[in-house]
Design a protein around this motif. Structure first.
Motif, PDB file in Angstrom:
ATOM      1  N   TYR A  95      40.545 -85.714  79.583  1.00  8.31           N
ATOM      2  CA  TYR A  95      39.176 -86.220  79.637  1.00  8.31           C
ATOM      3  C   TYR A  95      39.120 -87.746  79.615  1.00  8.31           C
ATOM      4  CZ  TYR A  95      38.214 -81.424  78.063  1.00  8.31           C
ATOM      5  OH  TYR A  95      38.158 -80.056  77.935  1.00  8.31           O
ATOM      6  N   ILE A  96      40.225 -88.402  79.313  1.00 10.73           N
ATOM      7  CA  ILE A  96      40.217 -89.830  79.031  1.00 10.73           C
ATOM      8  C   ILE A  96      41.020 -90.577  80.088  1.00 10.73           C
ATOM      9  CG2 ILE A  96      40.845 -91.587  77.327  1.00 10.73           C
ATOM     10  CD1 ILE A  96      40.585 -89.328  75.202  1.00 10.73           C
ATOM     11  N   ARG A  97      40.413 -91.574  80.715  1.00  8.21           N
ATOM     12  CA  ARG A  97      41.085 -92.313  81.783  1.00  8.21           C
ATOM     13  C   ARG A  97      42.142 -93.265  81.242  1.00  8.21           C
ATOM     14  NH1 ARG A  97      36.213 -94.218  85.883  1.00  8.21           N
ATOM     15  NH2 ARG A  97      35.285 -92.151  86.231  1.00  8.21           N
ATOM     16  N   GLU A  98      41.848 -93.903  80.122  1.00 10.19           N
ATOM     17  CA  GLU A  98      42.767 -94.886  79.567  1.00 10.19           C
ATOM     18  C   GLU A  98      43.997 -94.203  78.957  1.00 10.19           C
ATOM     19  OE1 GLU A  98      38.610 -96.316  79.585  1.00 10.19           O
ATOM     20  OE2 GLU A  98      39.593 -94.554  78.757  1.00 10.19           O
ATOM     21  N   LYS A  99      45.112 -94.888  79.011  1.00  6.96           N
ATOM     22  CA  LYS A  99      46.330 -94.357  78.400  1.00  6.96           C
ATOM     23  C   LYS A  99      46.353 -94.767  76.921  1.00  6.96           C
ATOM     24  CE  LYS A  99      51.338 -93.995  78.795  1.00  6.96           C
ATOM     25  NZ  LYS A  99      52.582 -94.496  79.424  1.00  6.96           N
ATOM     26  N   ILE A 100      45.635 -93.999  76.114  1.00 10.82           N
ATOM     27  CA  ILE A 100      45.460 -94.371  74.706  1.00 10.82           C
ATOM     28  C   ILE A 100      46.623 -93.938  73.824  1.00 10.82           C
ATOM     29  CG2 ILE A 100      42.941 -94.360  74.871  1.00 10.82           C
ATOM     30  CD1 ILE A 100      42.999 -91.588  73.511  1.00 10.82           C
ATOM     31  N   VAL A 101      47.507 -93.079  74.344  1.00 11.30           N
ATOM     32  CA  VAL A 101      48.592 -92.564  73.512  1.00 11.30           C
ATOM     33  C   VAL A 101      49.859 -92.402  74.345  1.00 11.30           C
ATOM     34  CG1 VAL A 101      47.953 -90.148  73.921  1.00 11.30           C
ATOM     35  CG2 VAL A 101      49.233 -90.737  71.853  1.00 11.30           C
ATOM     36  N   ASN A 102      50.994 -92.690  73.736  1.00 12.72           N
ATOM     37  CA  ASN A 102      52.299 -92.444  74.346  1.00 12.72           C
ATOM     38  C   ASN A 102      52.888 -91.171  73.747  1.00 12.72           C
ATOM     39  OD1 ASN A 102      52.456 -94.838  75.996  1.00 12.72           O
ATOM     40  ND2 ASN A 102      52.772 -95.995  74.107  1.00 12.72           N
ATOM     41  N   LEU A 103      53.185 -90.210  74.581  1.00 17.14           N
ATOM     42  CA  LEU A 103      53.687 -88.922  74.106  1.00 17.14           C
ATOM     43  C   LEU A 103      55.181 -88.977  73.844  1.00 17.14           C
ATOM     44  CD1 LEU A 103      51.737 -86.452  76.417  1.00 17.14           C
ATOM     45  CD2 LEU A 103      51.145 -87.239  74.116  1.00 17.14           C
TER      46      LEU A 103
END
Length: 402
Positions: A242-250
């Motif tokens: 749902y989120i365009r920004e890369k807010i987290v690194n998996l």
């Protein structure tokens, strides 16, 4: 999204504690929580406690995502040390984030008392300097935590050796910590919430969300609809769709649980143990006297690569435990691997997302996702009531820097 594999200890021990129906009709509700893991369960609990009508939808069988892979240590420490977090976001924000996590442990203890069959034990924690070069970090952290009122002690190498039994340059001993079982806690919360009027449906995939002026309409894979005033997305790492920004690194992480032992206390106070190295090793003792250890993380999200490493990582984690406690016979009986993520500042994302009207996120990213999930539950519960929350800005999407 493939979030875990192997033989998680909680699933082997407890099986499927509860069954929930698939959604087989159209519904109307005030709030729809998407995600039935620990974040969604805690969010729904906050809503029913506030008297808000809610429905929980999970695409899987409840609890079989990231929740099942959790090793259920409850600590106020986040993945970024307090002193470093101060450098990133300032002293006030950093201390507030740590304080919220510390307070959430007490809140979770109170909640668990109302949930029969859910294990919850207060436990001290020990934050070890992995190497001599990390000792200044430990000393600075101790000073910063004491300054904000946390109950901590600084242990030197002799104290660690005498008390725990192995060598380390130093450590921070803290009384503020606990352990639970995230999988059982999730099911216990759902049982409680259902009695309070919540509805929980699993194996119910939401395939479309249409927002309008006064709310939203959710459509499931089977064609049923849920008309709702507000949506709370608590799907953890799967929320990234749902989120365009890369807010987290998996990342990929690994965990093991040893064989049952008749020894009730393998080490001092059965404290939670973790280290300063990255990735860090962490250990705890379960209620049935098994040593549970985790770590050996890899900086990628690739289920095939992650799973292929499970045997190697299991062997390495066994060696890590034996190296620290050579006098304890230790053999891994269960091992598993899962996905987790890290953010730029180690903090979760909670609250409104500008691109989705009437929608709030409760995303407890990081190594202490359970405590952050409780923080998120309290914040989003206030927001859906149209009220402000004093801590919402600390975790908002507006802080993201691409």
């Amino acid at each position: 999204m493939d979030l875990q594999s192997g033989y998680p200890y909680s699933l082997v021990k407890y099986g499927l504690p509860n069954d929930y129906p698939k959604l087989d009709r159209d519904l109307r509700t005030t709030v729809t929580v998407i995600g039935g893991g620990i974040s969604g369960a805690l969010t729904a609990h906050a809503l029913v406690q506030a008297g808000i009508d809610c429905v929980v939808l999970d695409a899987r069988t409840v609890g079989l995502g990231s929740t099942l892979a959790s090793t259920s240590l409850l600590q106020y420490e986040i993945d970024i040390p307090l002193t470093r977090l101060m450098q990133k976001i300032g002293r006030v924000g950093a201390e507030r984030a740590y304080r919220l996590c510390a307070d959430s442990i007490s809140t979770l203890a109170g909640i668990s008392k109302r949930l029969p069959g859910v294990p919850f034990e207060m436990r001290p924690s020990l934050y070890l300097a992995s190497w001599q070069k990390h000792l200044p970090l430990i000393e600075a952290e101790h000073k910063a935590r004491r300054a904000m009122g946390l109950d901590v002690l600084l242990w030197d190498a002799d104290t660690v050796k005498h008390t725990i039994g192995f060598d380390a340059p130093g450590a921070i001993y803290s009384r503020t910590g606990a352990q639970t079982d995230a999988y059982l806690l999730t099911h216990g919360l759902h049982r409680y919430n259902i009695k309070k009027g919540a509805q929980v449906y699993d194996r119910t995939l939401v395939t479309d969300i249409q927002c309008h002026k006064k709310g939203a309409v959710l459509t499931t894979a089977t064609g049923h609809t849920v008309r709702t005033r507000n949506i709370i997305i608590a799907t953890g790492y799967e929320s990234l769709q749902y989120i365009r920004e890369k807010i987290v690194n998996l990342r990929s992480t690994y965990a093991i649980a040893g064989e049952h032992s008749e020894t009730a206390m393998p080490w001092y106070e059965n404290c939670l143990i973790w280290e300063t190295k990255d990735p860090y090793l962490y250990m705890r003792v379960t209620t049935d006297h098994r040593i549970l250890a985790g770590g050996r993380d890899e900086k990628f999200y690739n289920p095939a690569r992650r799973d292929k490493l499970l045997k190697t990582k299991t062997r390495q984690l066994e060696q890590d435990v034996r190296r620290r406690f050579p006098h304890i016979p230790f053999h891994a009986e269960f091992s598993w691997t899962g996905t987790f993520g890290s953010t730029q500042d180690g903090l979760p994302y909670i609250g409104e997302y500008p691109r989705m009207p009437h929608t709030y996120f409760a995303l407890g990213f990081g190594g202490n996702g359970i405590t952050f999930s409780q923080v998120a539950a309290e914040i989003v519960c206030r927001l859906v009531q149209g009220k402000k929350h004093p801590d919402a800005a600390l975790f908002s999407f507006s802080r993201y820097k691409g």
